[in-house]
Design a protein around this motif. Structure first.
Motif, short mmCIF file in Angstrom:
data_model
loop_
_atom_site.label_atom_id
_atom_site.label_comp_id
_atom_site.label_asym_id
_atom_site.label_seq_id
_atom_site.Cartn_x
_atom_site.Cartn_y
_atom_site.Cartn_z
N ARG A 166 -6.37 10.36 10.20
CA ARG A 166 -6.63 9.07 10.84
C ARG A 166 -6.52 7.91 9.83
O ARG A 166 -5.97 6.83 10.13
N VAL A 167 -7.14 8.14 8.65
CA VAL A 167 -7.08 7.07 7.62
C VAL A 167 -5.63 6.79 7.20
O VAL A 167 -5.20 5.64 7.06
N ALA A 168 -4.85 7.88 7.01
CA ALA A 168 -3.46 7.69 6.62
C ALA A 168 -2.67 6.98 7.70
O ALA A 168 -1.83 6.11 7.43
N GLY A 169 -2.92 7.34 9.00
CA GLY A 169 -2.21 6.66 10.08
C GLY A 169 -2.54 5.19 10.14
O GLY A 169 -1.68 4.34 10.38
N GLY A 170 -3.82 4.83 9.93
CA GLY A 170 -4.20 3.41 9.94
C GLY A 170 -3.52 2.63 8.82
O GLY A 170 -3.09 1.49 8.99
N CYS A 171 -3.42 3.27 7.64
CA CYS A 171 -2.77 2.60 6.50
C CYS A 171 -1.29 2.36 6.79
O CYS A 171 -0.74 1.29 6.52
N VAL A 172 -0.62 3.37 7.39
CA VAL A 172 0.79 3.21 7.69
C VAL A 172 0.99 2.11 8.71
O VAL A 172 1.92 1.29 8.62
N ALA A 173 0.11 2.06 9.75
CA ALA A 173 0.24 1.01 10.76
C ALA A 173 0.03 -0.37 10.16
O ALA A 173 0.73 -1.33 10.50
N ALA A 174 -0.94 -0.49 9.28
CA ALA A 174 -1.19 -1.79 8.63
C ALA A 174 0.00 -2.23 7.80
O ALA A 174 0.40 -3.40 7.80
N VAL A 175 0.60 -1.26 7.10
CA VAL A 175 1.78 -1.60 6.27
C VAL A 175 2.93 -2.05 7.16
O VAL A 175 3.66 -3.00 6.85
#
Length: 588
Positions: free
Chosen positions: A575-584
């Motif tokens: 979940r944390v990795a998906g949020g970071c990718v979306a933010a980028v």
């Protein structure tokens, strides 16, 4: 007056007792052989030159080698019985043949006096003795082994005083027998006119034996005194009249006795004709005189003034009064004849200038080529005042001409005007602008270009450069392109008709709009799919980076492995990795 021993000249001395002195005349004399001629004292007629005689001997083959001589040269020295060079054999040969050597040892005594020549019989002088010998120097201080033929002298200089008591010996290696002083005494005698000519000696010099005759200026009266007393002796008084000729242009002087120095000046009037035609009335001044001598500037007191040549003073200027007019012929004044010149009385010229408005302000001067007695000439000062006449109405420039007669010329100065459209500068003559009315001025200030002002419709004013407001926008006939709201339909119209003739969209425009909207939706769906695919690939790449590597065990032991940190918290990390990718993706 006696004839001297030279039998050519006579004694010029005063009558005396005893024999006359030798003749001191110098004449050109030849030597004994007659080959050279030099100026020599007449009392020594015979002298010998340094050249050989060189006369042909009696044999007819050889010449005399004796130095300048008189008389017979003698027989040829090579004739008769001759010996070999060493003298041991005798031969009788002609003088033209040389006596051969005998081949024996020479055995002649060498110049040293202790050894003999060891060479074979030879012609010419024997060589110097080369045998080494121990010799003592002349002063006896040092010894040294030197060739027998050479004398050994040390370098020590003698410091003894010579017999004169004034000079040192200074001879090298002296044997205490110092020679007498060879210098001339040269000390001044008591007369202060001559020096002692005797060899250098001690004690006082002998007094001067010469006498001096002191005479008067004309030489008629004489007085004999010892040498050195002539300066302190007063010349004898002479009763004869002065015989000096007149130094001026007058024939005779006033009679007076013989004297030294210049004669008294002449006191007769000069009376020489001057260049002006008058006679000189000054005292006689034609006698040459020496002006007062002065030292050079900055010279010391003991420096004598430079010797000056006598000069003849010229006649003074003529002083006869002459009446002359001033340059402008305003008045008459008297001047000495030598000072006659053109003069200025100091008044102003006052002649009327060509401008007709002013007069010449120059001081009294000679007027060249005047038309009459009142008009100005060529050398009068020109009028330097500016033109003061009133200018025409509307002209603000001064007249460019100086003060002049008649009317002023038209003003040709160019006025710089800005046209109404402000695109260029116009230049108009001042005379044209001042004489023009309002309509003409509007015409002069307008250029020939189109007006550059922009109308409210956005187009340029169609009128030529003009004054006042531009034409209204309703008159603009510029062609414009009109389009529908979707900008597919295009139509041309005039600018003033653009609001009435706007085209409207039709069915084709709506179909094209629907096709464009459908195409836009397909592109948006493809873009979202590409973003989801990129997001999934980035999550997998991140998982691969965060997954720990398994370490192989050296021993194959099947033990139960404990779950790792990633496996225990896999869901949270994804979940944390998906949020970071979306933010980028959003920020990108």
């Amino acid at each position: 007056g006696r004839v001297l021993t030279c039998e050519t000249h006579t004694c010029e001395a005063r009558c005396h007792v005893g024999d006359c002195t030798l003749c001191d005349q110098v004449i050109q004399q030849q030597c004994v052989c007659g080959r050279e001629s030099l100026p020599r004292p007449c009392a020594a007629p015979e002298w010998h030159c340094t050249q050989p005689c060189n006369k042909v001997l009696t044999c007819g083959h050889h010449r005399c080698d004796k130095v300048c001589h008189s008389g017979w040269c003698g027989d040829c020295p090579r004739s008769g019985m001759r010996t070999c060079p060493c003298g041991k054999t005798r031969h009788t040969l002609p003088c033209t043949e040389e006596v051969p050597t005998c081949g024996d040892t020479c055995n002649k005594d060498l110049p040293c006096g202790r050894h003999s020549c060891m060479r074979q019989c030879h012609h010419g002088d024997c060589d110097q003795c080369l045998q080494m010998a121990l010799k003592r120097c002349r002063c006896g201080r040092k010894e040294k082994s030197v060739p027998c033929s050479s004398e050994f002298l040390c370098e020590a200089k003698c410091s003894r005083m010579r017999q004169c008591g004034r000079h040192q010996c200074k001879r090298k290696c002296c044997d205490e027998s110092c020679p007498s002083c060879e210098q001339v005494c040269g000390r001044p005698l008591g007369c202060r006119n001559h020096k002692c000519a005797a060899p250098c000696h001690g004690g006082r010099c002998y007094p001067c034996v010469q006498t001096v005759v002191v005479t008067c200026n004309c030489g008629a009266t004489e007085l004999t005194v010892p040498c050195g007393r002539e300066k302190a002796t007063k010349p004898p008084r002479c009763r004869e009249l002065c015989k000096n000729p007149s130094a001026c242009h007058h024939p005779k002087r006033k009679p007076h006795n013989c004297h030294f120095g210049p004669c008294p000046p002449c006191h007769y009037p000069c009376n020489k004709p001057l260049p002006c035609g008058h006679l000189c009335s000054a005292p006689c001044h034609s006698e040459p005189r020496v002006l007062k001598q002065s030292r050079p500037p900055g010279a010391a007191p003991w420096v004598r003034p430079a010797v000056q040549q006598p000069v003849v003073l010229p006649c003074p200027p003529c002083r006869e009064p002459i009446a002359i007019f001033c340059k402008g012929r305003h008045e008459v004044s008297e001047f000495p004849c030598s000072e006659v010149r053109d003069y200025s009385c100091g008044r102003k010229c006052g002649r009327k200038l060509p401008c007709g408005n002013h007069t010449c302000g120059r001081g009294c001067h000679a007027v060249i080529n005047p038309p009459d007695d009142k008009q100005a000439g060529e050398d009068c000062l020109p009028c330097e005042s500016g033109c003061l006449k009133p200018r025409p109405p509307g002209c603000t420039h001064p007249c460019t001409l100086p003060c002049h007669p008649g009317d002023c010329p038209r003003c040709e100065i160019l006025l710089k005007l800005r046209c109404y459209c402000t695109t260029m500068n116009l230049f108009v003559k001042c005379c044209e602008w001042a004489s023009a009315d309002e309509d003409r001025r509007v015409e002069l200030q307008a250029c020939t270009s189109q007006c550059t002002k922009i109308l409210s419709c956005g187009h340029r004013c169609p009128l030529q450069c003009h004054a006042g407001d531009c034409s209204p926008p309703e008159d603009c006939k510029k062609k414009v392109n009109l389009r529908c709201s979707c900008r597919r339909i295009k139509k041309e119209a005039r600018c003033f008709e653009r609001h009435q003739k706007i085209p409207k969209c039709d069915a084709e425009c709506r179909r094209v709009q629907e096709e464009k909207e459908e195409e836009r939706r397909r592109e948006e769906a493809a873009r979202r799919e590409a973003e989801e695919r990129e997001e999934k690939e980035s999550e997998e790449a991140l998982l691969r980076q965060l997954r720990p590597r398994r370490r192989r065990s050296r021993r194959r032991v099947e033990d139960e492995e404990e779950p790792s940190f990633f496996e225990r918290h896999r869901t949270v990390l994804l979940r944390v990795a998906g949020g970071c990718v979306a933010a980028v993706a959003v920020l990108g």
